[in-house]
Design an enzyme around this catalytic site. Sequence first.
Site, PDB file in Angstrom:
ATOM      1  CD  GLU A 142      74.302-137.022 -15.107  1.00  0.00           C
ATOM      2  OE1 GLU A 142      74.577-136.252 -16.033  1.00  0.00           O
ATOM      3  OE2 GLU A 142      74.201-136.650 -13.923  1.00  0.00           O
ATOM      4  CB  CYS A 162      66.079-138.675  -5.728  1.00  0.00           C
ATOM      5  SG  CYS A 162      66.201-139.147  -3.971  1.00  0.00           S
ATOM      6  CB  CYS A 169      69.900-133.150  -3.819  1.00  0.00           C
ATOM      7  SG  CYS A 169      70.531-134.528  -4.796  1.00  0.00           S
ATOM      8  CD  GLU A 223      67.704-143.503   0.488  1.00  0.00           C
ATOM      9  OE1 GLU A 223      68.079-144.617   0.890  1.00  0.00           O
ATOM     10  OE2 GLU A 223      68.304-142.441   0.773  1.00  0.00           O
ATOM     11  CB  SER A 279      73.460-138.760   3.549  1.00  0.00           C
ATOM     12  OG  SER A 279      74.235-139.452   2.595  1.00  0.00           O
ATOM     13  CG  LEU A 280      73.421-136.819  10.656  1.00  0.00           C
ATOM     14  CD1 LEU A 280      72.259-137.755  10.932  1.00  0.00           C
ATOM     15  CD2 LEU A 280      74.398-136.832  11.836  1.00  0.00           C
ATOM     16  CG  HIS A 281      73.998-133.947   4.845  1.00  0.00           C
ATOM     17  ND1 HIS A 281      75.329-134.138   4.538  1.00  0.00           N
ATOM     18  CD2 HIS A 281      73.284-134.694   3.962  1.00  0.00           C
ATOM     19  CE1 HIS A 281      75.412-134.952   3.495  1.00  0.00           C
ATOM     20  NE2 HIS A 281      74.203-135.318   3.151  1.00  0.00           N
ATOM     21  CG  ASN A 358      79.961-130.318  -5.230  1.00  0.00           C
ATOM     22  OD1 ASN A 358      81.119-130.693  -5.171  1.00  0.00           O
ATOM     23  ND2 ASN A 358      78.939-131.149  -5.086  1.00  0.00           N
TER      24      ASN A 358
END
Length: 411
Positions: A142, A162, A169, A223, A279-281, A358
């Site tokens: 996508e 991934c 995810c 990734e 992308s740490l988060h 989300n």
Amino acid sequence: MRNETSRQTRSQSPRSDRPQVRPTAEGWVQPMGPDGRPQLQFAAKRRVKPSPRHLADLTMAERQEWLKELGFPAFRAKQLSTHYFQHYTDRAEDMTDLPAKDRDELVAQTLPTLLTEVRRLRTDDGNTIKFLWRCFDGVLVESVLMRYPGRITLCVSSQAGCGMNCPFCATGQNGLTRNLSTAEIVDQIVQANRAIAGGELGGVHADGVPERVNNIVFMGMGEPLANYKRIMNAIHRMVDPVPEGLGMSARGITVSTVGLVPAIRKLADEGLPLTFALSLHAPDDELRNDLIPVNSRWQVDEALDAAREYFDKTGRRVSIEYALIKDMNDHAWRADLLADKLNARGRGWVHVNPIPLNPTPGSIWTRSTPEATAEFVERLRAKGVPTTLRDTRGKEIDGACGQLAAADEQR
């Protein structure tokens, strides 16, 4: 009834009066390695059929040599490239400057169909479109096209699936199927430009000049830095001048990673003014080990050191992506810790983009409250860290961050 205690694994943090929700997969089982840790997958487990050779896989010089090998004049490479990279067409009937007797064979040989559109979904306001593509071998991927004030952005996929095994995810739930080829990455952009030229997202400026994608974010499926060679080849096709490539600005291309440190350092040496996003988060290894499993290989400080090195070598400010998840990573002390770690590496080199996760009703994976979000942002800003709460696009069509799963069902 669901066992909420085991499902959420809540415990009180000594540094917060709010509960600490621990990451855990919902609705699927994370693959685990012999060490009991989430398993990382850097290569496809099975041998896959190579994608057909395509003009976009090659430089102009390589295309010319290829055309000669096929028995055609080398100058046909420029004609074919102009049609594909400038006019966004791979239809033989559009290429009237090619000799009629050779036209079909030339196109079939050099512009094989790589991505076939299965479906496109639009948000109600018409500013976001999600494309579902079927690759030549049946694999689904996508990409998401978004209009913002003054720019059109395409979120591209670099892999089918991934292998990073992050529990929140959707993309990684089936693991890594395969890397996308250079041309499969580029074709997402060409087909998006074709849709824009056909009237999607408005299509033209007020002055009548056709619009096109001018921002790329490698934040779709996969990734990116685990498919390093092909994404770099694709980036060169993006920035190479027309007709060798798309003639885009490298400054409009963002490469995101969950923290593959050696590849970050390699990216810094490429000599291209790309935007780099980490992308740490989570700023603490205890949480990030479970939230982003690759952290067990390259931990927070190593990833931040590599990000700082990227800035030092390129002069390009680094973006830190941080999905705010209710009671999991949105505690005020984590904002303070993040700011302290960034400031310890200097000022002016980094920008933080908190992203409201989300919403998923009834799940542990849900967005922070407005109050917690505001406090997190304010804590960062109070310590002098430039911070912008990022807009989330495409939630209603499962096209936002972490939602790309390439499911082939009608909605």
